[in-house]
Enzyme design. Structure first.
Site, PDB file in Angstrom:
ATOM      1  N   GLY A 234       0.814  -1.215   0.000  1.00 37.97           N
ATOM      2  CA  GLY A 234       0.000   0.000   0.000  1.00 37.97           C
ATOM      3  C   GLY A 234       0.848   1.265   0.000  1.00 37.97           C
ATOM      4  O   GLY A 234       0.642   2.168  -0.799  1.00 37.97           O
TER       5      GLY A 234
ATOM      6  N   HIS B 168       3.459   6.514  11.586  1.00 38.17           N
ATOM      7  CA  HIS B 168       4.727   5.787  11.729  1.00 38.17           C
ATOM      8  C   HIS B 168       5.894   6.715  12.068  1.00 38.17           C
ATOM      9  O   HIS B 168       6.926   6.256  12.555  1.00 38.17           O
ATOM     10  CB  HIS B 168       5.074   5.046  10.434  1.00 38.17           C
ATOM     11  CG  HIS B 168       4.584   3.628  10.353  1.00 38.17           C
ATOM     12  ND1 HIS B 168       4.712   2.738  11.392  1.00 38.17           N
ATOM     13  CD2 HIS B 168       4.008   2.936   9.337  1.00 38.17           C
ATOM     14  CE1 HIS B 168       4.220   1.548  11.011  1.00 38.17           C
ATOM     15  NE2 HIS B 168       3.782   1.651   9.780  1.00 38.17           N
TER      16      HIS B 168
ATOM     17  N   MET C 153       4.677   3.229   2.097  1.00 32.65           N
ATOM     18  CA  MET C 153       5.874   3.033   2.915  1.00 32.65           C
ATOM     19  C   MET C 153       6.251   4.324   3.629  1.00 32.65           C
ATOM     20  O   MET C 153       6.318   5.382   3.023  1.00 32.65           O
ATOM     21  CB  MET C 153       7.020   2.553   2.017  1.00 32.65           C
ATOM     22  CG  MET C 153       8.324   2.342   2.742  1.00 32.65           C
ATOM     23  SD  MET C 153       8.202   1.018   3.975  1.00 32.65           S
ATOM     24  CE  MET C 153       9.372   1.608   5.192  1.00 32.65           C
ATOM     25  N   GLU C 154       6.540   4.164   4.928  1.00 32.90           N
ATOM     26  CA  GLU C 154       6.701   5.319   5.819  1.00 32.90           C
ATOM     27  C   GLU C 154       8.106   5.898   5.874  1.00 32.90           C
ATOM     28  O   GLU C 154       8.489   6.506   6.889  1.00 32.90           O
ATOM     29  CB  GLU C 154       6.282   4.894   7.231  1.00 32.90           C
ATOM     30  CG  GLU C 154       7.240   3.891   7.940  1.00 32.90           C
ATOM     31  CD  GLU C 154       6.858   2.427   7.792  1.00 32.90           C
ATOM     32  OE1 GLU C 154       6.159   2.082   6.816  1.00 32.90           O
ATOM     33  OE2 GLU C 154       7.278   1.623   8.655  1.00 32.90           O
TER      34      GLU C 154
ATOM     35  N   GLU D 254       0.720   5.887   7.584  1.00 36.21           N
ATOM     36  CA  GLU D 254       2.133   6.154   7.267  1.00 36.21           C
ATOM     37  C   GLU D 254       2.628   7.372   8.034  1.00 36.21           C
ATOM     38  O   GLU D 254       3.749   7.399   8.526  1.00 36.21           O
ATOM     39  CB  GLU D 254       2.344   6.351   5.766  1.00 36.21           C
ATOM     40  CG  GLU D 254       1.836   5.212   4.884  1.00 36.21           C
ATOM     41  CD  GLU D 254       2.288   3.831   5.303  1.00 36.21           C
ATOM     42  OE1 GLU D 254       3.375   3.704   5.884  1.00 36.21           O
ATOM     43  OE2 GLU D 254       1.533   2.857   5.054  1.00 36.21           O
TER      44      GLU D 254
HETATM   45  N1  B3K Z   1       5.953  -0.671   6.549  1.00 32.33           N
HETATM   46  C1  B3K Z   1       5.385  -0.843   5.245  1.00 32.33           C
HETATM   47  C2  B3K Z   1       5.325  -2.270   4.791  1.00 32.33           C
HETATM   48  C3  B3K Z   1       6.584  -2.784   4.201  1.00 32.33           C
HETATM   49  C4  B3K Z   1       6.387  -4.166   3.629  1.00 32.33           C
HETATM   50  C5  B3K Z   1       7.668  -4.791   3.208  1.00 32.33           C
HETATM   51  N2  B3K Z   1       7.468  -6.031   2.518  1.00 32.33           N
HETATM   52  C6  B3K Z   1       4.030  -0.238   5.134  1.00 32.33           C
HETATM   53  C7  B3K Z   1       3.302  -0.034   6.399  1.00 32.33           C
HETATM   54  O1  B3K Z   1       2.977  -0.950   7.114  1.00 32.33           O
HETATM   55  O2  B3K Z   1       3.038   1.074   6.731  1.00 32.33           O
HETATM   56 ZN    ZN Z   2       2.663   0.207   8.820  1.00 29.23          ZN
END
Ligand code: B3K
Ligand code: ZN
Length: 885
Positions: A268, A308, A270-271, A305
């Site tokens: 979806g 995060h 990435m932070e 995000e």
């Molecule tokens: N931290 C990312 C997800 C990364 C997945 C890597 N295969 C998005 C989220 O959870 O906000």
């Molecule tokens: Zn996340």
């Protein structure tokens, strides 16, 4: 496997790194053929690892072409280091030194979309979990936190925008039409939060002043042509920033916050620190192209995000076993944010539905794992509903056990202790326990034990003593690697309804006075009885209010009790839940009838209960739209010992049709009342009315009559918003009407210029329950708009079929299974993460009959027997086979 069977990584083997990297200066020279990355790293021995002695420095690196290595300015000979496909190893290094490496990479050939890659001609990165090692040699683990500068050089005409983490420190032009920019991020971060974007992008901009007066520039970058679809994401960002200040006391910490939306993205969003990269699906929206659900998802993912930045970035994970430390907590935060922005009850219902279908299925399958897993082969396989959504339920339970005030104290203590650190789930729980004084020791089992706990509840009223006794028994089922379980600490929030439907004051045995009308029962043993005093008449218990724990609950409530709760429970979630339990009970009874060859009859009492909800629907249309949906096929499956996809589908369609016919006039009237004329709006009230209207239309279409078809076609052709257009198309795609094909063709022609809308077109066809669904999906693989390299297209078409069309996917002949295995094997060499994410249905094979199990097993054996398989697909296939026995 080409590299031999991949090995499992275990939590118990965790050691702090032998070296630390304090500073990183990256120089990325972007090219059409070759991109060069020069990394200057300040490295020292880790003082916390005295036992490491002179342990070699083992840097991770994959698919890198090494050009040079220098230590403190002295270039090394090949004999001075060891190079393997996955590592660069240096021995005899000083205690502290500067390492400079130069590597070459080819982002334009990177189809796995991990590391540095290209999407629509633009460069972008995805480093979590272990993608940074595809950019440069590094200690690619989250407990190595460094301060970064990133200098990007590239062609100015092709890549006018050059972005990385932090603040723009300097930039300039070079000869030959090239230019450069240097970004500096003052906050130490793990390398998985590194990001770089370069390309031709346009942006929308907003200003935000934080509570303490910092002015922040917010920018959302998109490909040219999408400028008109940024507004909603930007408003969502501003709302999230304000909410985090108000509810968590957390402010943004830099002068810039950038978001870039790209069309090719595995998940979806990435932070990355101050440079979030998003799948276009979770940014781009205007009413003509995006549904109400898209609008809500965008609000939630933008918030997730953004949140995060504190829960994940300022305090990060020590190792990937602790993933839920940031993900469970951040999901809980985004759920609460959405609840505050919209209807709390409707949001909770949607979240529980998701948990109960997707996560409960995972808990019952071969990939079942605790919220904090003990081992993994491929970490990318552990970004799961268990880590995210069950993890969020664990945080929610802590919130319930502590109360809002103590929870906030716990959060404050967590940041006071751990800001700037990489920590564990235990550290989080310790902060919560220490700040509140609440004992969470038994509760911690939620992190360690996999499987969905089951609660069986019985109630007994004693008029002589005016008491009501609730007896609760818990069991936690065995899961792979965990044959026996200990009893958990489960907060069960309950109320008691008196004969007039009002909540009774609750006084438990031994208490002097009643305390509230809704309270927590602490279920901690295998069996416990709770005795309520002053209960003159037999009450109806409202159990597990708000779904206070992620468990499967069964009770001795009668159908009449459930109907009573549907009408009177003060807890909106449980009003909905009572309807689901009743509906589930009736449908599962019919499934048994169907299997035994008995005639199907929907009880009148159930039709009356649905009619009553419908009669009251205008009071809260959004809630009614949820309450009037029959339990889904997936949910019904989770309630059966052996899933029978055919019987479930037949019975659910039968019930829909019966309700459609029996209440035809009511559906029609409710439909008419909820058609909103005038300007289109996406406020909560309008969304609720649309949801109810489309639900009515869905029932009307189930009756398959001409009037319904007329309404549906009218909506398809006349609607201004995508919610109504796609709903009408979906109903048509399931209908036998001749107009179906016309509408499908028309939709594509209208929307072929909008990739995200074309994804919806693929999904609708993939999920049609018509008998030709698989043939259609196969044909669509060759459609000019289908791209196997684009994850959104794959998830829409192949994923839509495998996950969203149980009756056709599980066709008794096994053709659905063969199709999925073929696609997995085709995708694996290009993009293992996407291939592996399609494997979900196979990991649940044990839940089906012997014939289907054998067919799925054969496909899994074919997959495992393929040479060159990725560790991603290998792990899921081999574990599924293992569990199948
Ligand atoms: N931290 C990312 C997800 C990364 C997945 C890597 N295969 C998005 C989220 O959870 O906000
Ligand atoms: Zn996340």
């Amino acid at each position: 496997m080409d590299k031999g069977t991949p090995k499992a990584i275990r939590l118990q083997d965790y050691r702090p790194p032998a070296h630390r990297i304090d500073r990183v200066d990256l120089h990325v020279d972007l090219g059409e053929d070759v991109t060069t990355v020069r990394a200057v790293l300040a490295i020292r021995r880790n003082p916390d690892r005295a036992d490491a002695g002179t342990e070699a420095l083992t840097l991770d690196g994959q698919r890198l072409v090494l050009r040079s290595v220098a230590v403190d300015g002295r270039t090394l000979d090949a004999a001075d280091y060891t190079l393997t496909p996955d590592h660069l190893i240096l021995t005899d290094t000083p205690d502290a030194f500067t390492l400079e490496t130069v590597v070459e990479i080819k982002p334009q050939e990177n189809t796995a979309l991990e590391g540095l890659y290209k999407s629509s001609g633009n460069f972008c990165t995805q480093c979590e979990a272990e993608g940074f090692r595809k950019i440069t040699y590094f200690l690619d683990r989250p407990d190595v936190m460094a301060v970064y500068s990133t200098t990007i050089t590239g062609d100015k005409a092709r890549y006018p925008v050059l972005l990385s983490n932090g603040n723009l420190a300097d930039s300039g032009d070079l000869a030959d039409g090239r230019h450069w920019a240097r970004w500096e991020d003052p906050f130490p971060k793990p390398c998985y939060l590194f990001a770089l974007v370069a390309g031709t992008l346009v942006h929308g901009e907003e200003r935000f002043r934080t509570a303490s007066g910092r002015d922040v520039t917010l920018r959302i970058y998109v490909e040219p042509g999408n400028e008109d679809k940024i507004g909603h994401a930007m408003r969502s960002l501003v709302k999230s920033m304000r909410w985090d200040e108000e509810v968590y006391g957390l402010e943004y910490d830099l002068d810039i916050f950038n978001i870039v939306a790209v069309g090719d993205f595995n998940m979806g969003a990435m932070e990355n620190k101050s440079l979030n990269v998003f799948n276009t699906k979770y940014i781009l929206a205007k009413p003509e192209t995006a549904t109400d659900l898209d609008f809500q998802n965008i609000e939630a993912v933008v918030a997730h995000e953004y949140f995060h930045n504190w829960t994940g970035n300022r305090v990060t994970c020590r190792d990937w076993f602790q993933l839920s430390l940031k993900e469970g907590l951040t999901v809980f935060r985004d759920q609460e944010f959405s609840a505050d922005m919209n209807s709390r009850a409707v949001k909770r219902i949607a979240d529980v539905q998701g948990l109960r279908t997707v996560q409960f299925q995972e808990d019952a399958g071969a990939m079942a794992h605790p919220v904090r897993p003990d081992s993994y082969v491929e970490i990318n396989n552990f970004y799961t509903p268990t880590v995210y959504n069950k993890g969020a339920e664990v945080i929610r339970m802590i919130h319930t056990l502590l109360g809002a005030e103590n929870y906030r104290k716990g959060i404050d203590l967590y940041f006071a202790r751990h800001d700037g650190q990489a920590v564990t789930c235990d550290d989080f729980v310790a902060a919560m326990a220490d700040a509140s004084g609440v004992d969470l020791s038994q509760f911690q089992l939620w992190y360690r034990q996999a499987g969905t706990p089951e609660l069986a509840v019985t109630g007994r009223h004693d008029p002589a003593t005016a008491t009501y006794r609730l007896t609760i028994r818990q069991t936690v089922p065995p899961t792979p690697g965990q044959p026996t379980k200990q009893p958990m600490h489960i907060p069960v929030v309950v109320g008691l309804l008196g004969p007039d439907g009002a909540d009774l004051p609750l006084r438990l045995e031994g208490e002097a006075a009643a305390a509230g009308t809704s309270r927590i029962l602490h279920v901690t043993a295998e069996s416990q009885t709770f005795t309520f005093q002053d209960v003159a008449a037999r009450p109806v218990p409202s159990l597990l209010r708000g779904f206070s724990a992620p468990v499967k609950l069964t009770s001795d409530l009668s159908d009449a009790d459930l109907t009573f709760l549907m009408a009177h429970d003060s807890d909106a979630f449980n009003r909905w839940e009572a309807g689901q339990i009743l509906g589930g009970r009736i449908l599962l009874g019919l499934v048994a009838d169907q299997q035994a060859g008995r005639a199907l009859v929907l009880p009148d009492s159930y039709v009356d209960a649905v009619a009553a909800v419908l009669a009251d629907a205008d009071r809260d249309p959004a809630f009614a739209a949820q309450a009037l949906v029959l339990p889904t096929e997936a949910y019904l499956g989770t309630q059966m010992a052996v899933i029978d996809p055919d019987a479930i589908h037949t019975v659910r369609e039968f019930a829909r049709k019966t309700l459609a016919t029996a209440l035809r006039a009511d559906w029609l009237a409710a439909h008419r009342r909820n058609v909103t004329p005038g300007a289109f709006s996406v406020d909560a009230a309008a969304i609720g009315k649309r949801a109810l209207k489309n639900l009515c239309l869905a029932y009307l279409m189930a009756a398959e009559d001409a009037e319904a078809l007329g309404l549906c076609l009218g909506q398809y052709h006349g609607a201004t918003g995508m919610t109504d257009v796609i709903a009408a198309l979906q109903f048509l795609s399931n209908s036998p009407a001749a107009e179906r094909e016309e509408a499908i063709a028309d939709f594509y022609n209208r929307w072929k210029a909008e990739p995200l809308v074309v994804d919806k077109w693929f999904s609708v066809q993939a999920m049609s329950h018509r008998a030709d669904a698989l043939a259609r999906v196969r044909a669509l693989l060759d459609h000019p708009a289908f791209e196997i390299r684009n994850p959104n297209k794959v998830y829409a078409l192949i994923g839509g079929f495998a996950n969203g069309n149980p009756v056709r996917f599980h066709a008794a002949g096994g053709e659905g299974y063969r199709f999925l295995a073929d696609q997995v094997l085709r995708l694996d060499p290009m993009n293992p993460q996407v291939a592996s994410r399609l494997m979900g249905p196979f990991s649940r094979l044990r839940r089906y009959d012997a014939a289907r199990q054998a067919l799925m097993k054969a496909e899994l054996e074919r997959i495992v027997g393929t040479t060159g398989l990725s560790s991603d697909v290998y792990e899921i296939a081999s574990k599924s086979l293992e569990a199948a026995g």
